[in-house]
Scaffold this motif. Structure first.
Motif, PDB file in Angstrom:
ATOM      1  N   CYS A  56       0.827  -1.212   0.000  1.00 50.92           N
ATOM      2  CA  CYS A  56       0.000   0.000   0.000  1.00 50.92           C
ATOM      3  C   CYS A  56       0.858   1.259   0.000  1.00 50.92           C
ATOM      4  N   ARG A  57       1.905   1.251   0.788  1.00 48.37           N
ATOM      5  CA  ARG A  57       2.796   2.406   0.813  1.00 48.37           C
ATOM      6  C   ARG A  57       3.521   2.589  -0.516  1.00 48.37           C
TER       7      ARG A  57
ATOM      8  N   SER B  64       1.157   3.686  -3.280  1.00 47.19           N
ATOM      9  CA  SER B  64       0.326   4.830  -2.880  1.00 47.19           C
ATOM     10  C   SER B  64      -1.160   4.486  -2.949  1.00 47.19           C
TER      11      SER B  64
ATOM     12  N   ARG C 179      -4.710   4.123  -1.451  1.00 49.87           N
ATOM     13  CA  ARG C 179      -5.491   4.695  -0.358  1.00 49.87           C
ATOM     14  C   ARG C 179      -6.185   3.553   0.385  1.00 49.87           C
ATOM     15  N   THR C 180      -5.880   3.426   1.668  1.00 51.97           N
ATOM     16  CA  THR C 180      -6.408   2.295   2.438  1.00 51.97           C
ATOM     17  C   THR C 180      -7.722   2.645   3.113  1.00 51.97           C
ATOM     18  N   LYS C 181      -8.493   1.612   3.343  1.00 50.16           N
ATOM     19  CA  LYS C 181      -9.735   1.783   4.085  1.00 50.16           C
ATOM     20  C   LYS C 181      -9.987   0.517   4.889  1.00 50.16           C
TER      21      LYS C 181
ATOM     22  N   THR D  13      -7.722  -3.615   2.537  1.00 54.04           N
ATOM     23  CA  THR D  13      -7.657  -3.006   1.204  1.00 54.04           C
ATOM     24  C   THR D  13      -7.093  -3.981   0.171  1.00 54.04           C
TER      25      THR D  13
END
Length: 576
Positions: A153-154, A157, A159-161, A183
């Motif tokens: 995720c990093r 980029s 966007r996590t949820k 995510t």
């Protein structure tokens, strides 16, 4: 005639000589025996061929065979995952190293064995993708499935949820990783196990991470581009220069003048593996780094080259030419040296066609290749070291110089008479090293044909082993007494001729010398003496790096190895 050169011993410390770690060579598509019947074989072939992740190759000293494997179900480490991401993103900014466990390997006593992993971890830290605490980054720990989700995720980029997952062990997901896990799971990139678990704190395997990346391709352009590009180190051209004879026996018979008398039993092609940088202006001749492979003069070939070195040079606009030379089982010194000279002449003669600058050739090599790098660097301006006509090729011109501009010398030997004398027996098995350096059948003595001289033998005083041929100790004694009337003086002269330290003078190229103080195969004293000889001769600008407590290998101290690579790039653009 022996050239007398005064040089000063600075300290007496260590050990003995040359074997090189065998890395998987970047030679086209690789097939791994351990993936032939594996469900993920296509994934392995796809991502390995792209250079994002490769297997390993180990050399069996008993059978003299190389075994290649991918280990698809082995756990992936945090450092290995950093390497994968660095290959995909091509990060160039590296964070400062504040982590004690990045300097030292899992056993806590030796440095990390992979400079590419070392730099990738620090690049991942600089990119904000990998995090540790104030002291530890845990590069050798298996990366967990939830850690992999966070880093993906990093890196991309994403966007996590947070979302509720339906796994039976959902409560095992760490709070810091819950959003990233949900995510990645929600997007379908990662799935759970057939028993309904996710096992977030379990290790993710090498094949599992490829399955995840493969699913992400349609959504993330950077992955698609990296996969389409392929590994830059695989984009080479093999150039056959000429063919030379090999011989019947393991070692080559010669007469007292050093001329080969054994009849040829076959031939060996001298082939240059050549990489050309793609990031240069059309028609602009580029500098070239020559590479001489290691392997104790008994194994290895042009493909035995560090892919990281190739990639680094190409990205900085420097072509790489990995050279071929006959092993000591095929031709002894000086004939194997003549192989290298012929390839240097070939590159210069064909410089326009190859798009290279014939006036800007440097050289580097590890272990036995380090010896060759030094020998070629200091004898390029020595007329009596040039091949009188044994190795030639179509279009050859012997008036073309074999001089070089700089040398990155990696843990080789420089005085073939004193290698065993330099062993520090307080640290290493003194008489085991005898078999490398003083035994007539040892790696470096046999390079000069010592086991092929009748009427002599040598005894290992510790084991009682008797070996037919001439020991280096005897030749060392003859040399130190300057007994020019001895019947073996011709062999002493051959050792001196093949010892770089005796040919150092003020006209030699600048050196970067890199060596571990606890090298069990090649004594660090050799590096100390070589540096002293260069300084005494008045060669200016040399760099000397002793890696405290380190063993044998270019990756024993990543900081210094990276420094050497950058130094060679700098030299490539400052020499003329």
């Amino acid at each position: 005639m022996i050239k007398k050169v005064k040089w000063k011993r600075i300290v007496a410390v260590c050990f003995v000589m040359v074997l090189t770690v065998v890395l998987l060579s970047p030679a086209g598509a690789v097939t791994y025996p351990d993936t032939e019947d594996h469900w993920g074989r296509e994934l392995v072939d796809k991502w390995s061929d792209a250079g994002v992740i490769i297997g390993t190759s180990t050399f069996d000293n008993t059978t003299f065979t190389t075994r290649t494997s991918f280990n698809p179900d082995a756990a992936l480490t945090r450092g290995e995952f950093a390497k994968i991401l660095e290959e995909i993103f091509g990060w160039d900014k590296m964070a400062g190293n504040t982590f004690v466990d990045l300097k030292y390997a899992a056993d806590g006593s030796t440095y990390t064995s992979d400079v590419a992993m070392y730099s990738a971890v620090l690049k991942a830290v600089a990119a904000g993708v990998m995090q540790g605490n104030s002291l530890m980054i845990r590069p050798f720990d298996d990366i967990t499935r939830e850690e992999a989700c966070v880093m993906l995720c990093r890196a991309f980029s994403i966007r996590t949820k947070s979302a509720v997952t339906s796994f039976s062990d959902d409560s095992d997901i760490s709070d810091y990783a819950r959003a990233a896990v949900s995510t990645i799971i929600g997007a379908g990139y990662m799935t759970g196990y057939s028993d309904g678990t996710l096992r977030p704190k379990g290790a993710i395997s090498r094949i599992q991470i490829l399955a995840v990346l493969d699913k992400m391709i349609p959504d993330y352009e950077i992955l698609s581009e990296r996969l389409a590009q392929g590994d830059i180190t695989r984009n080479y051209t093999d150039i056959t220069v000429t063919s030379v004879p090999t011989f019947n026996s393991g070692f080559v018979e010669t007469d007292n003048d050093g001329f080969i008398t054994t009849e040829a039993a076959g031939s060996k092609d001298l082939i240059i593996r050549f990489w050309y940088p793609q990031n240069v202006e059309a028609g602009e001749p580029v500098p070239v780094l020559l590479y001489t492979f290691g392997g104790a003069w008994i194994m290895g070939d042009r493909s035995s080259i560090d892919p990281y070195l190739v990639k680094y040079m190409l990205e900085h606009g420097v072509a790489v030419a990995s050279l071929t030379y006959r092993l000591e089982t095929e031709a002894i010194y000086p004939y194997c040296m003549y192989d290298l000279q012929a390839q240097i002449r070939y590159l210069r003669i064909n410089a326009d066609e190859l798009g290279i600058n014939p006036d800007n050739l440097g050289i580097t090599g590890p272990s036995a290749g380090g010896y060759w790098a030094a020998q070629m660097a200091v004898t390029g301006n020595e007329a009596d070291h040039q091949d009188p006509g044994y190795v030639t090729f179509e279009g050859d011109d012997r008036s073309v110089s074999t001089e070089l501009n700089y040398c990155g010398w990696q843990y080789g030997c420089c005085n073939m008479l004193t290698c065993f004398e330099d062993v520090d027996y307080r640290i290493h098995d003194y008489w085991e090293n005898w078999s490398y350096h003083d035994s007539p059948a040892g790696c470096d003595p046999a390079l000069f044909g010592t086991d092929d001289v009748a009427g002599y033998s040598a005894v290992n005083e510790a084991t009682g082993e008797v070996v037919k041929g001439v020991s280096t100790a005897l030749l060392r004694d003859i040399y130190e007494r300057n007994d020019t009337d001895h019947e073996l003086w011709w062999l002493v002269e051959r050792f001196v001729s093949g010892s770089p330290i005796f040919w150092v003078d003020e006209n030699d190229p600048v050196f970067f010398i890199y060596h571990g103080t606890n090298d069990p195969l090649c004594p660090v004293q050799q590096a100390i003496d070589m540096y002293g000889a260069l300084e005494t001769a008045g060669v200016e600008g040399n760099v000397f790096r002793l890696c405290e407590g380190m063993g044998h290998g270019s990756f024993t101290h990543p900081v210094y190895y990276l420094e050497m690579l950058q130094w060679m790039v700098d030299q490539a653009y400052t020499t003329t």
